[in-house]
Design a protein around this motif. Structure first.
Motif, mmCIF file in Angstrom:
data_model
loop_
_atom_site.group_PDB
_atom_site.id
_atom_site.type_symbol
_atom_site.label_atom_id
_atom_site.label_comp_id
_atom_site.label_asym_id
_atom_site.label_seq_id
_atom_site.Cartn_x
_atom_site.Cartn_y
_atom_site.Cartn_z
ATOM 1 N N SER A 1 6.204 -3.999 -8.301
ATOM 2 C CA SER A 1 6.240 -4.604 -7.197
ATOM 3 C C SER A 1 5.607 -4.123 -6.037
ATOM 4 C CB SER A 1 7.647 -4.782 -6.799
ATOM 5 O OG SER A 1 8.384 -3.947 -6.183
ATOM 6 N N GLN A 2 5.672 -2.754 -5.555
ATOM 7 C CA GLN A 2 5.253 -2.268 -4.332
ATOM 8 C C GLN A 2 3.614 -1.708 -4.646
ATOM 9 O OE1 GLN A 2 5.205 -1.971 -1.295
ATOM 10 N NE2 GLN A 2 7.342 -0.790 -1.233
ATOM 11 N N PHE A 3 3.221 -1.423 -5.724
ATOM 12 C CA PHE A 3 1.866 -1.045 -5.878
ATOM 13 C C PHE A 3 0.943 -1.638 -7.080
ATOM 14 C CE2 PHE A 3 4.252 2.776 -3.968
ATOM 15 C CZ PHE A 3 3.805 2.896 -2.857
ATOM 16 N N GLN A 4 1.544 -2.384 -7.684
ATOM 17 C CA GLN A 4 0.857 -2.860 -9.230
ATOM 18 C C GLN A 4 0.674 -1.578 -9.926
ATOM 19 O OE1 GLN A 4 -1.491 -6.149 -7.379
ATOM 20 N NE2 GLN A 4 -0.583 -7.010 -9.276
ATOM 21 N N TYR A 5 -0.339 -1.845 -10.896
ATOM 22 C CA TYR A 5 -0.569 -0.929 -11.790
ATOM 23 C C TYR A 5 -1.980 -0.259 -11.096
ATOM 24 C CZ TYR A 5 3.206 -2.390 -14.167
ATOM 25 O OH TYR A 5 4.537 -2.699 -14.875
ATOM 26 N N ALA A 6 -1.705 0.851 -10.309
ATOM 27 C CA ALA A 6 -2.884 1.414 -9.437
ATOM 28 C C ALA A 6 -3.390 0.425 -8.793
ATOM 29 C CB ALA A 6 -3.861 2.080 -10.496
ATOM 30 N N GLY A 7 -2.627 -0.475 -8.286
ATOM 31 C CA GLY A 7 -3.224 -1.572 -7.442
ATOM 32 C C GLY A 7 -3.593 -2.959 -7.991
ATOM 33 N N LEU A 8 -3.661 -2.888 -9.348
ATOM 34 C CA LEU A 8 -4.300 -4.035 -10.052
ATOM 35 C C LEU A 8 -2.998 -4.634 -11.091
ATOM 36 C CD1 LEU A 8 -7.636 -2.512 -10.768
ATOM 37 C CD2 LEU A 8 -7.378 -3.960 -8.867
ATOM 38 N N ASN A 9 -3.567 -5.872 -11.484
ATOM 39 C CA ASN A 9 -2.747 -6.241 -12.681
ATOM 40 C C ASN A 9 -2.747 -5.424 -13.805
ATOM 41 O OD1 ASN A 9 -2.067 -8.785 -11.284
ATOM 42 N ND2 ASN A 9 -4.216 -9.570 -11.927
#
Lengths: 284, 284, 284
Positions: free
Chosen positions: C116-124
């Motif tokens: 919710s805060q950072f996704q998975y290294a920023g991505l889907n």
């Protein structure tokens, strides 16, 4: 419900491909893979007295993205078979397709030249709402008569039939289809298996479906594990030749690597594409 | 993951049908087939201590074209069951449907007159987002209480319940449903199985769902292999009678042929259609 | 075709949930359930010589309504694995996801604060058209190198990789991804399992993906049957903290009850939602 009677099956086929006008890409569908990826259900029930009921539901997908077809667009049909032959109802591969499949060298790979030049007797490989009858084999001959009611085809009935011959090294097929208000399309083809080498030739007259006239000529060579296929389809009316050079290397009975180069020239259709692909096909 | 716990099942049902105002056609869905074609997954897990968890996912398709519903629109739910009864969550057949199913003669065939005239206590057969509790059988009686939260139904809570009685030749069902801001719909029906002959009758008051009031009366006769059903549904408010004459011939426990003639008259709904169909239903 | 080699599996997960600004509802998907409901097919074929071919097709659905994704959007890929490691082609969870999964406390539950805060290294969590190589384990280390060709990503190639370490109580992961024309996103995280208590911490720099920078810190406590997880994700750039308090109670190895409370504050994304949910997850 008896779980054991229904079988889950499918294909996942992905290639690394380069086609004219497109970048190198991971490809998950026709014409840049050997087969179309799919999953399906099928089963057969013994009704006794030599009768059998069977069904098939088969959906299609692009494995590079997971995108599906939203339905069983490859097959959704019900059959009753017995000594009299087989009746089939629903969406299915056409008799014309099977008439071509009888002699075609690639088992109707997505990149085959017969379909790129002439489709399957001029048409897509499948009919919805088809009612068909396939005879038992009589001295190597079988006949399939297919019909789509005019009520299921916007008021125009459709006939689609084949005559297939299989006997030892010989395989031959006649495909014929006709919309009620149009002329007919027809194909005749034959293959002969010498052992290591198999030759196939065919003649197509499918102008009524918006394609041309012409012939195909090809050979497959099976040397140890590797299978090599060369095939050419010439539209003599539109002066265009489509070409295929393909090699297959089996990793198992269910999985093989393939490399293919195709030339799909500008004939009746304004396509002019060369493509090269390296892929893996896994049947499950 | 234990593969053996989930079962793959389905139905393929296709008919040759003629309905008023339409041509003869191959039909693959309601109201021109016995059942809707489908495929599904279901399984039950023993949790110990008499508790069980189970799930059901069921999709619908038209086998004449392969077109699917793009989801598990027939069922997608999770249940926890034990000595206390069963809790179910998700999309499922309504309690009202099961209350009708208890006595209805055709096992809720697509062409049944109860649904064409009154639907299932006035409504579609399924609820999304349903939370339900089904009691254990107590002296032949079971109760199912279903609820759809207002938060899942555009601000209007929905109650749907049944009382079902099964004891020897007797089957009866009471169906009741009500949206928070509207009146209720209710049905009571009963059937008695004499052996060869089974009779069923019911009373419907479903005006609040936009249908009428009235009754149904029918009989099924099971002579050797052939099952014949006659059923009539009279909307006394809108002066309309729907009729069914059906025959079924089993080819096996899982496959049967059927012939049906229906009259769906102009009642509350402006339909006025007669239909005749000959079909095959195959359960897998 | 060998039926036994392919396995049917899935998840049905439904909760009763209340989120800020929405009514109490039955929920069937992220972020209000532990997992996303799904069904899938997978299988492995032994090719001999230590080589294996495998496939995975996985679709998603919302069990409260039955609505599906119309495709295998969760997974559709083909792998060839052996002593050299594994090559995978198609749609799949990213290396960045697996790098996070290595240390994340909830097994990437839908409501986890890391995503919710950072996704998975920023991505889907998923890439289409991915080509990846995973090394064998070398002293507890494995590397996965993933690539999406520019021809499959609108002209912009994508690199996505991880380094994962697993050894006794330690688990660690480095996630890294980069579009050709942009900067990189990176995460490093580690967890240590004391037995009853497990701690996890991570640092995220994912501004290039449109998220922020920051860290997470959490603990899980496994007391007898109940598992309790507390986790916090702080975006130091955007001054926002997301929180999770979760409890799980197993009914079996495949089925568990859960209760969770989440706080998803206003950080880079303008979300400001608290949610509480009680659910059941059933794996089949």
């Amino acid at each position: 419900y008896a779980q054991s009677t229904s079988v889950l099956y499918g294909v996942v086929d992905i290639s690394l491909a380069k086609a004219t006008g497109k970048p190198v890409e991971l490809a998950g569908g026709a014409p840049l893979t050997n087969g179309s990826s799919r999953w399906g259900l099928r089963g057969t029930e013994d009704l006794g007295g030599g009768l059998k009921a069977s069904f098939n539901l088969e959906a299609q997908l692009d494995p590079t993205t997971g995108t599906g077809s939203g339905g069983f667009i490859r097959a959704s049909n019900l059959s009753i078979a017995g000594g009299f032959g087989a009746l089939k109802f629903g969406r299915t591969l056409t008799p014309s397709y099977w008439g071509v499949r009888a002699w075609e060298l690639t088992s109707a790979a997505n990149y085959n030249v017969v379909s790129s030049q002439f489709q399957y007797a001029g048409l897509n490989a499948r009919n919805s709402d088809e009612i068909s009858y396939t005879s038992p084999s009589m001295g190597g001959f079988t006949v399939t008569l297919g019909h789509v009611l005019k009520g299921d085809n916007e008021g125009v009935g459709k006939m689609d039939l084949n005559l297939i011959y299989k006997n030892g090294p010989w395989s031959g097929g006649l495909s014929y289809n006709k919309l009620r208000d149009k002329g007919s399309n027809q194909v005749v083809g034959v293959s002969y298996n010498f052992g290591t080498v198999k030759l196939a030739a065919s003649y197509h007259d499918v102008t009524d479906a918006g394609r041309g006239k012409g012939f195909t000529l090809g050979a497959s060579v099976n040397t140890g594990p590797i299978l090599v296929i060369v095939d050419a389809a010439r539209d003599t009316e539109n002066k265009d030749t489509d070409l295929l050079l393909e090699g297959r290397y089996p990793l198992s009975k269910r999985t093989f690597l393939y490399a293919a180069h195709t030339r799909n020239g500008k004939g009746k259709a304004p396509t002019d594409v060369n493509a090269t692909m390296f892929g893996v096909r896994h049947n499950f």
